[in-house]
Design a protein around this motif. Structure first.
Motif: not given
Length: 276
Positions: A66-68, A76-79, A99-108
């Motif tokens: 939903a955030l995407c 957007v970076c979210v915890g 993330l962005s509208g394209d999906g998850i870009l990276g994780r940590h």
């Protein structure tokens, strides 16, 4: 961004919908939300109760999807607290997604754990940068930024922007009467400025505000330029630290004469130091 987010994920999602819609209309490219935006943080570092653990989310679940959709062209970076399995056993991580509208870009997954946080969360084990529409980004969570090796690893992996997401409280052992005088308030700013300056990158720092359990969070969201200068800040109240910055230009300018990454003398460092 500095803001209060608690256990009610549905309420937080509604709040985020309004925030992101407004910022998209204002042309904001990158939004760094606090650690534990979805579900809140634990209520104590000295005696965290498993019964008060924040709700754990599927890293590919409906909330992040939903955030995407909300983010669209924004990054957007979210915890959040991530539900996972390790060695066949269920665990949870203090985690962040970009993330962005394209999906998850990276994780940590948060690597360094203060006090007794390890009673609640498992520890991550790596730092990686990744490409986004606003440039190459790396993420840190809370205590990670206390350790120079964390940000340095991201910078050596090409990160131009470090998103430092925090649920960083005031001192739990020597609390000051006024928030700006708190020892942790000073250290929070110091680490942000040092990590940006020593790696000559842009650092976007977010934090929770308000109170959860026995913890009172500092706020102090900010943007720091590659020279270590704070160019936007919220202080101890909630709000947005907004700036218009040409990341590539500012990094190139900072590295014109002194280039810290290139001028390292890795052969002189102790073998235990990561040499990438």
């Amino acid at each position: 961004m500095a803001a209060h987010f608690g256990r009610d994920i549905e309420r937080s999602m509604e709040k985020l919908g309004g925030i992101i819609e407004r910022l998209r209309a204002e042309g904001i490219d990158l939004l760094v939300l606090p650690d534990a935006t979805l579900g809140g943080y634990i209520g104590s570092l000295s005696n965290p109760s498993p019964g008060e653990r924040p709700p754990a989310l599927d890293p590919d679940g409906p909330e992040l999807r939903a955030l995407c959709a909300m983010a669209g062209p924004m990054t957007v970076c979210v915890g959040y607290t991530e539900r996972a399995v390790r060695g066949g056993d269920p665990v949870v991580y203090n985690a962040a997604a970009c993330l962005s509208g394209d999906g998850i870009l990276g994780r940590h997954r948060k690597v360094h754990q203060p006090a007794r946080e390890s009673l609640i969360y498992a520890a991550g084990d790596r730092f990686d940068a990744f490409d986004t529409p606003v440039g190459r980004i790396g993420m840190l969570i809370d205590y990670d930024k206390t350790f120079p090796e964390s940000a340095r690893t991201l910078a050596l992996d090409g990160a131009e922007v470090i998103a430092a997401l925090s649920a960083w409280p005031a001192s739990v052992t020597d609390r000051a009467a006024r928030m700006p005088n708190d020892r942790q308030a000073r250290l929070f700013d110091l680490y942000d400025m040092a990590r940006a300056a020593e790696n000559q990158v842009v650092l976007a720092s977010s934090n929770l505000t308000g109170i959860t359990g026995t913890l009172r969070f500092l706020g102090q969201a900010k943007v720091v330029d590659p020279g270590g200068n704070i160019v936007a800040k919220t202080w101890s109240k909630g709000g947005l630290a907004v700036t218009d910055i040409d990341v590539a230009h500012e990094i190139a300018r900072a590295r014109t004469v002194l280039n810290h990454l290139r001028e390292r003398r890795v052969g002189s460092y102790h073998p235990t130091v990561v040499q990438r």
